[in-house]
Design a protein around this motif. Structure first.
Motif, PDB file in Angstrom:
ATOM      1  N   LEU A  80     -16.640  -2.907 -14.086  1.00 47.07           N
ATOM      2  CA  LEU A  80     -16.045  -2.896 -12.746  1.00 47.07           C
ATOM      3  C   LEU A  80     -14.553  -3.223 -12.799  1.00 47.07           C
ATOM      4  N   LYS A  81     -14.233  -4.225 -13.603  1.00 43.64           N
ATOM      5  CA  LYS A  81     -12.831  -4.650 -13.702  1.00 43.64           C
ATOM      6  C   LYS A  81     -11.960  -3.505 -14.232  1.00 43.64           C
ATOM      7  N   ASN A  82     -12.462  -2.813 -15.267  1.00 35.50           N
ATOM      8  CA  ASN A  82     -11.693  -1.700 -15.834  1.00 35.50           C
ATOM      9  C   ASN A  82     -11.543  -0.549 -14.847  1.00 35.50           C
ATOM     10  N   GLU A  83     -12.619  -0.275 -14.110  1.00 41.89           N
ATOM     11  CA  GLU A  83     -12.543   0.820 -13.129  1.00 41.89           C
ATOM     12  C   GLU A  83     -11.495   0.512 -12.065  1.00 41.89           C
ATOM     13  N   ILE A  84     -11.527  -0.735 -11.572  1.00 43.75           N
ATOM     14  CA  ILE A  84     -10.572  -1.119 -10.521  1.00 43.75           C
ATOM     15  C   ILE A  84      -9.144  -1.086 -11.072  1.00 43.75           C
ATOM     16  N   LYS A  85      -9.008  -1.599 -12.288  1.00 49.39           N
ATOM     17  CA  LYS A  85      -7.682  -1.621 -12.914  1.00 49.39           C
ATOM     18  C   LYS A  85      -7.140  -0.193 -13.067  1.00 49.39           C
ATOM     19  N   ASP A  86      -8.015   0.717 -13.534  1.00 50.65           N
ATOM     20  CA  ASP A  86      -7.593   2.115 -13.706  1.00 50.65           C
ATOM     21  C   ASP A  86      -7.202   2.740 -12.367  1.00 50.65           C
ATOM     22  N   ALA A  87      -7.977   2.407 -11.314  1.00 53.99           N
ATOM     23  CA  ALA A  87      -7.686   2.983  -9.988  1.00 53.99           C
ATOM     24  C   ALA A  87      -6.323   2.509  -9.489  1.00 53.99           C
ATOM     25  N   VAL A  88      -6.026   1.216  -9.711  1.00 56.81           N
ATOM     26  CA  VAL A  88      -4.730   0.678  -9.257  1.00 56.81           C
ATOM     27  C   VAL A  88      -3.598   1.291 -10.087  1.00 56.81           C
ATOM     28  N   LEU A  89      -3.830   1.363 -11.400  1.00 55.78           N
ATOM     29  CA  LEU A  89      -2.791   1.929 -12.276  1.00 55.78           C
ATOM     30  C   LEU A  89      -2.518   3.398 -11.946  1.00 55.78           C
ATOM     31  N   GLU A  90      -3.576   4.123 -11.619  1.00 55.91           N
ATOM     32  CA  GLU A  90      -3.411   5.536 -11.271  1.00 55.91           C
ATOM     33  C   GLU A  90      -2.500   5.674 -10.047  1.00 55.91           C
ATOM     34  N   ALA A  91      -2.741   4.791  -9.056  1.00 55.58           N
ATOM     35  CA  ALA A  91      -1.915   4.834  -7.841  1.00 55.58           C
ATOM     36  C   ALA A  91      -0.472   4.457  -8.172  1.00 55.58           C
ATOM     37  N   GLN A  92      -0.324   3.412  -9.018  1.00 64.05           N
ATOM     38  CA  GLN A  92       1.025   2.891  -9.299  1.00 64.05           C
ATOM     39  C   GLN A  92       1.819   3.788 -10.251  1.00 64.05           C
ATOM     40  N   LYS A  93       1.176   4.186 -11.326  1.00 61.85           N
ATOM     41  CA  LYS A  93       1.918   4.871 -12.389  1.00 61.85           C
ATOM     42  C   LYS A  93       1.819   6.392 -12.329  1.00 61.85           C
ATOM     43  N   HIS A  94       0.634   6.903 -11.991  1.00 61.87           N
ATOM     44  CA  HIS A  94       0.466   8.357 -11.996  1.00 61.87           C
ATOM     45  C   HIS A  94       0.982   8.997 -10.703  1.00 61.87           C
ATOM     46  N   PHE A  95       0.435   8.512  -9.555  1.00 59.02           N
ATOM     47  CA  PHE A  95       0.850   9.123  -8.281  1.00 59.02           C
ATOM     48  C   PHE A  95       2.077   8.439  -7.675  1.00 59.02           C
ATOM     49  N   LYS A  96       2.377   7.208  -8.125  1.00 57.46           N
ATOM     50  CA  LYS A  96       3.473   6.420  -7.542  1.00 57.46           C
ATOM     51  C   LYS A  96       3.381   6.418  -6.012  1.00 57.46           C
ATOM     52  N   CYS A  97       2.170   6.174  -5.544  1.00 55.63           N
ATOM     53  CA  CYS A  97       1.923   6.234  -4.102  1.00 55.63           C
ATOM     54  C   CYS A  97       0.922   5.150  -3.704  1.00 55.63           C
ATOM     55  N   GLU A 119      10.693  -9.645   4.574  1.00 54.37           N
ATOM     56  CA  GLU A 119      11.012  -9.093   3.253  1.00 54.37           C
ATOM     57  C   GLU A 119      10.636  -7.606   3.195  1.00 54.37           C
ATOM     58  N   PHE A 120       9.494  -7.282   3.806  1.00 50.47           N
ATOM     59  CA  PHE A 120       9.026  -5.886   3.778  1.00 50.47           C
ATOM     60  C   PHE A 120      10.024  -4.970   4.488  1.00 50.47           C
ATOM     61  N   GLU A 121      10.568  -5.455   5.596  1.00 46.61           N
ATOM     62  CA  GLU A 121      11.531  -4.652   6.366  1.00 46.61           C
ATOM     63  C   GLU A 121      12.734  -4.257   5.512  1.00 46.61           C
ATOM     64  N   SER A 122      13.119  -5.176   4.636  1.00 49.50           N
ATOM     65  CA  SER A 122      14.366  -4.935   3.897  1.00 49.50           C
ATOM     66  C   SER A 122      14.139  -4.252   2.543  1.00 49.50           C
ATOM     67  N   MET A 123      12.906  -3.942   2.202  1.00 49.00           N
ATOM     68  CA  MET A 123      12.679  -3.334   0.875  1.00 49.00           C
ATOM     69  C   MET A 123      12.202  -1.886   0.973  1.00 49.00           C
ATOM     70  N   ASP A 124      12.407  -1.163  -0.130  1.00 49.44           N
ATOM     71  CA  ASP A 124      11.933   0.222  -0.200  1.00 49.44           C
ATOM     72  C   ASP A 124      10.590   0.189  -0.933  1.00 49.44           C
ATOM     73  N   TRP A 125       9.508   0.304  -0.181  1.00 48.18           N
ATOM     74  CA  TRP A 125       8.175   0.142  -0.768  1.00 48.18           C
ATOM     75  C   TRP A 125       7.860   1.232  -1.793  1.00 48.18           C
ATOM     76  N   GLN A 126       8.474   2.389  -1.605  1.00 51.74           N
ATOM     77  CA  GLN A 126       8.262   3.497  -2.551  1.00 51.74           C
ATOM     78  C   GLN A 126       8.664   3.068  -3.970  1.00 51.74           C
ATOM     79  N   ASN A 127       9.711   2.241  -4.051  1.00 47.28           N
ATOM     80  CA  ASN A 127      10.162   1.767  -5.366  1.00 47.28           C
ATOM     81  C   ASN A 127       9.454   0.486  -5.780  1.00 47.28           C
ATOM     82  N   GLU A 128       9.110  -0.349  -4.814  1.00 46.83           N
ATOM     83  CA  GLU A 128       8.516  -1.650  -5.121  1.00 46.83           C
ATOM     84  C   GLU A 128       7.072  -1.538  -5.604  1.00 46.83           C
TER      85      GLU A 128
END
Lengths: 381, 360
Positions: free
Chosen positions: A311-328, A344-353
């Motif tokens: 379960l931990k690996n599946e969740i980790k892969d799902a998060v990594l896919e969003a962060q690194k592969h789709f960047k979304c 803080e959220f107002e002043s940051m670019d979430w696409q990059n963060e």
């Protein structure tokens, strides 16, 4: 009653009659309308294709100009044009009666169409007061003509079929749906990232085949349904899946349900991080070898450990896919962060963060046998 | 006494009058100004207007059995009393035009897109004129029945919306960046809390001794009611959609799924919009009551017809003026301050001064 009062009343009621009659300008008998069940939009050769599935409530209709299956419960029409409204206008020219948009179950968009016109069409839906606001929106990978023809041959409404299928999967904790208003809200926010269910055909039947990733205003990816279990754990409240865990030569089938999910954002020295905590409840259902299993505490601990890792690996892969592969951030971590750190959220670019955020995953599994089975016994007669 | 109302009727009279048009436009106005922290300015305004309601009810209690027009002659003299009555008559006609335009636009854009607006207007004015002719006591009784249904249906609808909505849409309940929008939000809330002045056409009796307390608590209830409407709408639509939609509450209801009830929006149209109808009826009645006192020699039903015709003509003219609603909203802001607060407060102070002068 005084005479003047009576005259006043008569005057009021006489004047009411035309007023009541006028309100009927909006009334139209059901058989005088073309009731649309689903609409599909496609883009081919620089033209917009507009498909409409209409309930055949007047019964058999074998006039020329309709599809060959016009005697079925649903008739489908299509038209095309340079713009959405041109294609829609051409469709109107084929209809005998006024189109009624208040019953549309599903709005289907092809990937080609959604890549360019997703925002335009959803905004159109928001503005059109005649459109059904609870309409479900899906993406399709299939040629719409094929999708409608196959369903029409089976006498199935594409609109109803997809809506009911997705609702059932959502209720069963197997998938998730997003309301149109939530998509619109996401599209109007400073950061946009979400998923739309993607529909295809399997054995000539409508089927959920995955999720299309919407990043910004366009579609930039696809997650197949086979790889989406962890995604469902991350996005829905009561997901439930079956896992097969190999242990000491036996393959145990375990029903795994999510009991609690906590996403805790933190922000230190300009770094965004998330602590993801999952509490699962697992039930041992059966193994693939002969009983008795003598499934004691040591076995329980061993299987729990393996399942936790899976379960931990599946969740980790799902998060990594969003962060690194789709960047979304279709996982909607932005909402969690915004609630805790609004300024803080107002002043940051979430696409990059988001792609740079560190994520810690903690998974806890409590494994037990089902109430009706005793797998701990080692007795065989 | 035939021409009096109970404390419970005061509660519903205030609820139905104040919520007239608010349920439709408030979510947008609050989302635009105070964002997700809307509950703070709403509750602050409810306390401020609660105090205003206490002033008006205490004023009415000072002159039992009399309406504002009658006792204003004792306070300010005959000339000023006619002047103020004329102002109130014109004010209520103005509010009537504003509400009817809102009503027509709401019906046209949400439910009856093909029905001519002048027909909806005609039907509405005939109905409101008929109800207004019955007088304030009968209207208060009617409000008691409609009020229960309205509050019940709206609260149940909002509960469905809260259970179906997304919590992230309303969280965080308080953000420091929203504070600067509070002043603007409080200004936007003046019109939604305006309408307390209709109590000036109600004669109070011995049984209305507790009216100031009831009125204050009613205003607090209305504040909470507004919070419920705004929060549930934002939960369903999201803050950005709510800002964009003029009738956000109705749009949110259209999206909400309720068990058994397939069309929650039609249920709301039937019961929820009764406050809009009631508001228009009470505004017509208020204009009528002041007009009847100014033109005391003219028969009541003739005044009813005259006001109805004037309202219809004004509404037809207003329909053809571009951005008329924005213009009316702009004037409403100042007129509500004058009518709900300045005139009653001035009359209250004068009454107290006169009373002390008479005692001494």
């Amino acid at each position: 009653m005084k005479k003047s009062g009576k005259i006043f009343l008569i005057l009021v009621f006489t004047l009411c009659i035309p007023a009541f009659a006028a309100a009927c300008a909006d009334s139209k008998d059901i058989h005088e309308q073309s009731i649309l069940m689903s609409i599909c939009l496609d883009k081919k050769d620089d033209e917009i294709y507009y498909y409409a599935e209409i309930a055949n409530i007047t019964g058999s209709n074998k006039d020329e100009g309709k599809s060959s299956s016009a005697d079925r419960k649903y008739i489908f029409y299509y038209s095309h044009g340079k713009t959405i409204h041109e294609a829609r206008r051409k469709l109107y020219m084929q209809l005998e009666r006024r189109a009624y948009y208040g019953a549309i179950r599903t709005l289907i968009l092809t990937e080609n169409f959604a890549k360019e016109h997703l925002v335009e069409y959803l905004y159109r839906l928001r503005t059109d007061e005649l459109y059904r606001k609870k309409t479900m929106i899906v993406i399709t990978t299939v040629d719409p003509e094929k999708l409608f023809k196959i369903n029409n041959e089976n006498d199935i409404s594409v609109g109803f079929s997809i809506e009911e299928m997705l609702e059932t999967l959502d209720e069963e904790g197997q998938s998730f749906t997003r309301t149109t208003s939530r998509m619109l809200e996401n599209l109007s926010s400073s950061y946009t990232g979400f998923l739309i269910p993607c529909i295809g055909l399997r054995n000539n039947k409508n089927s959920l085949v995955g999720y299309s990733v919407v990043n910004g205003t366009t579609i930039n990816g696809f997650i197949p349904v086979e790889d989406s279990k962890a995604l469902v754990f991350l996005k829905t409240d009561k997901p439930r899946f079956f896992y097969t865990v190999p242990y000491k030569g036996n393959e145990f089938t375990i029903e795994t349900s999510l009991k609690k999910r906590k996403i805790e954002p933190s922000y230190e020295d300009g770094n965004v991080s998330f602590d993801l905590k999952f509490d699962f409840e697992a039930k041992l259902l059966y193994g693939d070898k002969k009983t008795p299993y003598n499934f004691d505490d040591i076995s329980n601990e061993g299987v729990t450990k393996i399942l936790t890792e899976i379960l931990k690996n599946e969740i980790k892969d799902a998060v990594l896919e969003a962060q690194k592969h789709f960047k979304c951030d279709y996982l909607q971590f932005d909402d969690e962060f915004r609630v805790k750190f609004p300024e803080e959220f107002e002043s940051m670019d979430w696409q990059n963060e988001f792609p740079e955020a560190s994520v810690n995953i903690d998974v806890k599994v409590v494994l037990s046998g089902s109430w009706m089975m005793d797998f701990e016994t080692d007795v065989r007669k | 006494m035939a021409n009096s109302i109970t404390n419970r009727q005061i509660f519903f009279l205030l609820v139905m009058t104040l919520t007239t048009y608010t349920t439709i436009f408030l979510p947008k106005a609050m989302a635009e100004t105070a964002g997700r922290s809307s509950m703070v300015p709403i509750m602050c305004s409810s306390v401020i207007f609660g105090v205003v309601s206490v002033i008006i009810t205490k004023l009415n209690n000072t002159f039992p059995g009399k309406v504002f027009f009658d006792y204003s002659q004792e306070i300010a003299g005959r000339f000023f009393s006619y002047l103020i009555a004329s102002y109130f008559m014109l004010y209520f006609i103005f509010v009537g035009v504003f509400l009817k335009l809102t009503f027509v636009n709401l019906m046209t854009s949400n439910f009856l897109p093909r029905t001519p607006r002048y027909e909806i207007l005609l039907f509405g004015i005939l109905l409101f004129a008929y109800a207004a002719n019955k007088g304030v006591t009968n209207i208060a009784r009617m409000f008691e029945i409609y009020g229960i249904l309205f509050v019940l249906v709206t609260v149940v609808t909002c509960v469905f919306m809260l259970t179906e909505g997304t919590k992230f849409n309303v969280l965080p309940f308080f953000a420091p960046s929203d504070i600067e929008g509070y002043t603007e939000a409080m200004k936007e809330l003046i019109v939604p809390f305006g309408g307390i002045e209709v109590l000036l056409i109600v004669p109070f009796t011995e049984k209305n001794k507790e009216a100031p307390k009831i009125a204050f608590l009613t205003l607090l209830f209305i504040g909470l009611f507004y919070v419920l409407i705004v929060e549930s709408t934002i939960m369903i639509l999201g803050i950005n959609n709510t800002i964009l939609l003029n009738d956000a509450f109705i749009e949110a209801i259209k999206i909400t799924e309720a068990p058994v009830i397939e069309r929650l929006d039609i249920l709301y149209l039937t019961f929820g919009l009764s406050s809009l109808f009631c508001g228009m009826i009470i505004v017509f009645t208020a204009a009528l009551e002041f007009a009847c006192r100014i033109f005391s020699r003219v028969k009541r039903h003739i005044v009813v017809v005259a006001i109805g015709v004037i309202l219809y003509i004004l509404c037809l003219l207003a329909l053809n003026i571009k951005d008329i609603e924005k213009l009316l909203e702009f004037f409403s802001f100042y007129l509500v301050i004058i009518s709900s607060f300045l005139i009653p407060a001035a009359a209250f102070i004068l009454a107290k001064v006169k009373k002390r002068t008479n005692i001494s």
